[in-house]
Design a protein around this motif. Structure first.
Motif, PDB file in Angstrom:
ATOM      1  N   CYS A 168       0.847  -1.194   0.000  1.00  0.00           N
ATOM      2  CA  CYS A 168       0.000   0.000   0.000  1.00  0.00           C
ATOM      3  C   CYS A 168       0.885   1.248   0.000  1.00  0.00           C
ATOM      4  O   CYS A 168       1.779   1.386   0.845  1.00  0.00           O
ATOM      5  CB  CYS A 168      -0.910  -0.013   1.224  1.00  0.00           C
ATOM      6  SG  CYS A 168      -1.921   1.472   1.383  1.00  0.00           S
ATOM      7  N   HIS A 218      -9.094  -6.617  -2.004  1.00  0.00           N
ATOM      8  CA  HIS A 218      -9.466  -5.515  -2.889  1.00  0.00           C
ATOM      9  C   HIS A 218      -8.649  -4.286  -2.515  1.00  0.00           C
ATOM     10  O   HIS A 218      -8.360  -4.059  -1.346  1.00  0.00           O
ATOM     11  CB  HIS A 218     -10.952  -5.198  -2.773  1.00  0.00           C
ATOM     12  CG  HIS A 218     -11.832  -6.325  -3.203  1.00  0.00           C
ATOM     13  ND1 HIS A 218     -11.928  -6.743  -4.509  1.00  0.00           N
ATOM     14  CD2 HIS A 218     -12.643  -7.141  -2.491  1.00  0.00           C
ATOM     15  CE1 HIS A 218     -12.774  -7.761  -4.586  1.00  0.00           C
ATOM     16  NE2 HIS A 218     -13.210  -8.034  -3.363  1.00  0.00           N
ATOM     17  N   PHE A 219      -8.281  -3.501  -3.529  1.00  0.00           N
ATOM     18  CA  PHE A 219      -7.522  -2.274  -3.313  1.00  0.00           C
ATOM     19  C   PHE A 219      -7.788  -1.324  -4.473  1.00  0.00           C
ATOM     20  O   PHE A 219      -8.439  -1.687  -5.452  1.00  0.00           O
ATOM     21  CB  PHE A 219      -6.017  -2.579  -3.169  1.00  0.00           C
ATOM     22  CG  PHE A 219      -5.387  -3.143  -4.419  1.00  0.00           C
ATOM     23  CD1 PHE A 219      -4.672  -2.322  -5.284  1.00  0.00           C
ATOM     24  CD2 PHE A 219      -5.495  -4.489  -4.728  1.00  0.00           C
ATOM     25  CE1 PHE A 219      -4.090  -2.850  -6.429  1.00  0.00           C
ATOM     26  CE2 PHE A 219      -4.916  -5.021  -5.867  1.00  0.00           C
ATOM     27  CZ  PHE A 219      -4.214  -4.196  -6.725  1.00  0.00           C
ATOM     28  N   ILE A 220      -7.307  -0.105  -4.365  1.00  0.00           N
ATOM     29  CA  ILE A 220      -7.456   0.895  -5.417  1.00  0.00           C
ATOM     30  C   ILE A 220      -6.104   1.073  -6.099  1.00  0.00           C
ATOM     31  O   ILE A 220      -5.077   1.210  -5.438  1.00  0.00           O
ATOM     32  CB  ILE A 220      -7.916   2.255  -4.835  1.00  0.00           C
ATOM     33  CG1 ILE A 220      -9.254   2.125  -4.114  1.00  0.00           C
ATOM     34  CG2 ILE A 220      -7.946   3.333  -5.922  1.00  0.00           C
ATOM     35  CD1 ILE A 220     -10.431   1.838  -5.010  1.00  0.00           C
ATOM     36  N   THR A 221      -6.114   1.077  -7.428  1.00  0.00           N
ATOM     37  CA  THR A 221      -4.938   1.431  -8.200  1.00  0.00           C
ATOM     38  C   THR A 221      -5.187   2.826  -8.744  1.00  0.00           C
ATOM     39  O   THR A 221      -6.248   3.096  -9.321  1.00  0.00           O
ATOM     40  CB  THR A 221      -4.699   0.444  -9.355  1.00  0.00           C
ATOM     41  OG1 THR A 221      -4.352  -0.819  -8.802  1.00  0.00           O
ATOM     42  CG2 THR A 221      -3.568   0.909 -10.256  1.00  0.00           C
ATOM     43  N   ASP A 239      -0.760   1.751  -5.552  1.00  0.00           N
ATOM     44  CA  ASP A 239      -1.735   0.787  -5.055  1.00  0.00           C
ATOM     45  C   ASP A 239      -2.057   1.173  -3.614  1.00  0.00           C
ATOM     46  O   ASP A 239      -1.144   1.343  -2.802  1.00  0.00           O
ATOM     47  CB  ASP A 239      -1.175  -0.634  -5.124  1.00  0.00           C
ATOM     48  CG  ASP A 239      -0.869  -1.059  -6.560  1.00  0.00           C
ATOM     49  OD1 ASP A 239      -1.600  -0.627  -7.463  1.00  0.00           O
ATOM     50  OD2 ASP A 239       0.083  -1.826  -6.753  1.00  0.00           O
ATOM     51  N   LYS A 294      -4.675   0.450  -0.167  1.00  0.00           N
ATOM     52  CA  LYS A 294      -5.678  -0.395   0.489  1.00  0.00           C
ATOM     53  C   LYS A 294      -6.997   0.383   0.568  1.00  0.00           C
ATOM     54  O   LYS A 294      -7.014   1.607   0.709  1.00  0.00           O
ATOM     55  CB  LYS A 294      -5.223  -0.764   1.905  1.00  0.00           C
ATOM     56  CG  LYS A 294      -4.116  -1.790   1.923  1.00  0.00           C
ATOM     57  CD  LYS A 294      -3.789  -2.156   3.371  1.00  0.00           C
ATOM     58  CE  LYS A 294      -3.032  -3.450   3.392  1.00  0.00           C
ATOM     59  NZ  LYS A 294      -3.640  -4.466   4.210  1.00  0.00           N
ATOM     60  N   LEU A 295      -8.118  -0.347   0.500  1.00  0.00           N
ATOM     61  CA  LEU A 295      -9.433   0.300   0.546  1.00  0.00           C
ATOM     62  C   LEU A 295      -9.605   1.137   1.803  1.00  0.00           C
ATOM     63  O   LEU A 295     -10.134   2.248   1.760  1.00  0.00           O
ATOM     64  CB  LEU A 295     -10.548  -0.736   0.451  1.00  0.00           C
ATOM     65  CG  LEU A 295     -10.703  -1.437  -0.905  1.00  0.00           C
ATOM     66  CD1 LEU A 295     -11.834  -2.453  -0.841  1.00  0.00           C
ATOM     67  CD2 LEU A 295     -10.933  -0.447  -2.014  1.00  0.00           C
ATOM     68  N   TRP A 341      -7.919   4.530   1.408  1.00  0.00           N
ATOM     69  CA  TRP A 341      -8.245   5.344   0.231  1.00  0.00           C
ATOM     70  C   TRP A 341      -8.912   6.665   0.585  1.00  0.00           C
ATOM     71  O   TRP A 341      -8.584   7.702   0.017  1.00  0.00           O
ATOM     72  CB  TRP A 341      -9.094   4.535  -0.732  1.00  0.00           C
ATOM     73  CG  TRP A 341      -9.493   5.308  -1.964  1.00  0.00           C
ATOM     74  CD1 TRP A 341     -10.755   5.652  -2.339  1.00  0.00           C
ATOM     75  CD2 TRP A 341      -8.623   5.836  -2.974  1.00  0.00           C
ATOM     76  NE1 TRP A 341     -10.731   6.356  -3.520  1.00  0.00           N
ATOM     77  CE2 TRP A 341      -9.429   6.493  -3.927  1.00  0.00           C
ATOM     78  CE3 TRP A 341      -7.255   5.834  -3.153  1.00  0.00           C
ATOM     79  CZ2 TRP A 341      -8.903   7.124  -5.044  1.00  0.00           C
ATOM     80  CZ3 TRP A 341      -6.734   6.470  -4.275  1.00  0.00           C
ATOM     81  CH2 TRP A 341      -7.556   7.102  -5.197  1.00  0.00           C
ATOM     82  N   TRP A 362      -9.082   3.025 -10.124  1.00  0.00           N
ATOM     83  CA  TRP A 362     -10.054   1.957 -10.275  1.00  0.00           C
ATOM     84  C   TRP A 362      -9.795   0.907  -9.206  1.00  0.00           C
ATOM     85  O   TRP A 362      -8.701   0.817  -8.658  1.00  0.00           O
ATOM     86  CB  TRP A 362     -10.012   1.353 -11.677  1.00  0.00           C
ATOM     87  CG  TRP A 362      -8.655   0.902 -12.112  1.00  0.00           C
ATOM     88  CD1 TRP A 362      -8.141  -0.361 -12.018  1.00  0.00           C
ATOM     89  CD2 TRP A 362      -7.619   1.694 -12.697  1.00  0.00           C
ATOM     90  NE1 TRP A 362      -6.863  -0.394 -12.511  1.00  0.00           N
ATOM     91  CE2 TRP A 362      -6.511   0.853 -12.923  1.00  0.00           C
ATOM     92  CE3 TRP A 362      -7.525   3.040 -13.049  1.00  0.00           C
ATOM     93  CZ2 TRP A 362      -5.333   1.309 -13.488  1.00  0.00           C
ATOM     94  CZ3 TRP A 362      -6.339   3.489 -13.601  1.00  0.00           C
ATOM     95  CH2 TRP A 362      -5.269   2.634 -13.825  1.00  0.00           C
ATOM     96  N   LYS A 363     -10.818   0.128  -8.918  1.00  0.00           N
ATOM     97  CA  LYS A 363     -10.731  -0.922  -7.909  1.00  0.00           C
ATOM     98  C   LYS A 363     -10.210  -2.200  -8.550  1.00  0.00           C
ATOM     99  O   LYS A 363     -10.593  -2.545  -9.665  1.00  0.00           O
ATOM    100  CB  LYS A 363     -12.116  -1.162  -7.303  1.00  0.00           C
ATOM    101  CG  LYS A 363     -12.125  -2.125  -6.140  1.00  0.00           C
ATOM    102  CD  LYS A 363     -13.544  -2.219  -5.565  1.00  0.00           C
ATOM    103  CE  LYS A 363     -13.632  -3.236  -4.452  1.00  0.00           C
ATOM    104  NZ  LYS A 363     -14.994  -3.331  -3.919  1.00  0.00           N
ATOM    105  N   THR A 379      -8.369  -6.368  -7.509  1.00  0.00           N
ATOM    106  CA  THR A 379      -8.169  -7.434  -6.532  1.00  0.00           C
ATOM    107  C   THR A 379      -6.743  -7.942  -6.694  1.00  0.00           C
ATOM    108  O   THR A 379      -6.304  -8.210  -7.819  1.00  0.00           O
ATOM    109  CB  THR A 379      -9.161  -8.586  -6.776  1.00  0.00           C
ATOM    110  OG1 THR A 379     -10.494  -8.069  -6.714  1.00  0.00           O
ATOM    111  CG2 THR A 379      -8.987  -9.680  -5.739  1.00  0.00           C
TER     112      THR A 379
END
Length: 171
Positions: free
Chosen positions: A21, A33-36, A49, A51-52, A55, A67-68, A70
């Motif tokens: 992260c 799941h995470f956000i790029t 990258d 972590k949700l 974010w 975008w989200k 995995t």
């Protein structure tokens, strides 16, 4: 550099996630799941990258797209896909870039999307010594301008490096 797109599929692959992260420096676990995010910097674009859970508090300054995703398992196939909508959104968000490097990046991205028939060329005009292409996204009526920055060999190499990091052609 050829204006031919590297693939005829409807998706482009991203380099694998870093696995850590960018906000918390904690590992992102397989199947988490995470956000790029794609951040614009003076050196070009960088992938982050996040972590949700981190974010909402993450500094989104200069983020041009996100975008989200995995996190894949270690044994998973070595490519992740970015759909065309993300690429079209990125092209639109880069409309007001001033630096020649970022104009080169936007120009090449537009050529890729044009090859995929998602961007339609309408005409070319010259203003103040600059070649400007009028284009529009498929399914949209309003045109947009795209400056042809006439990149040097060094600028092309820089764009190739950025595209390699963001839109990896690995299969």
């Amino acid at each position: 550099m050829s204006s031919t797109a590297p693939t005829k599929t409807n998706d482009f692959s991203l380099a694998r996630p870093h696995g850590t992260c960018a906000a918390t420096h904690e590992p992102i676990q397989p199947e988490e799941h995470f956000i790029t995010a794609l951040r614009e910097s003076p050196q070009g674009f960088e992938r982050l990258d996040i972590k949700l859970a981190a974010w909402e508090q993450f500094d989104r300054t200069d983020i041009v797209a996100f975008w989200k995703m995995t996190m894949p398992k270690a044994e998973a196939k070595k490519k992740l896909l970015v759909d065309d909508a993300v690429l079209c959104d990125l092209l639109e968000r880069l409309a007001d870039v001033d630096s020649v490097e970022k104009q080169c990046f936007r120009f090449v991205l537009a050529l890729i999307l044009m090859r995929k028939r998602l961007v339609i060329y309408e005409n070319t005009r010259f203003e103040n010594g600059k070649e400007i292409w009028t284009m529009r996204l498929k399914g949209k009526e309003s045109p947009f301008d795209l400056i042809d920055p006439k990149p040097t060999d060094e600028q092309i190499a820089a764009v190739k490096d950025q595209l390699g990091q963001i839109l990896s052609e690995e299969g």
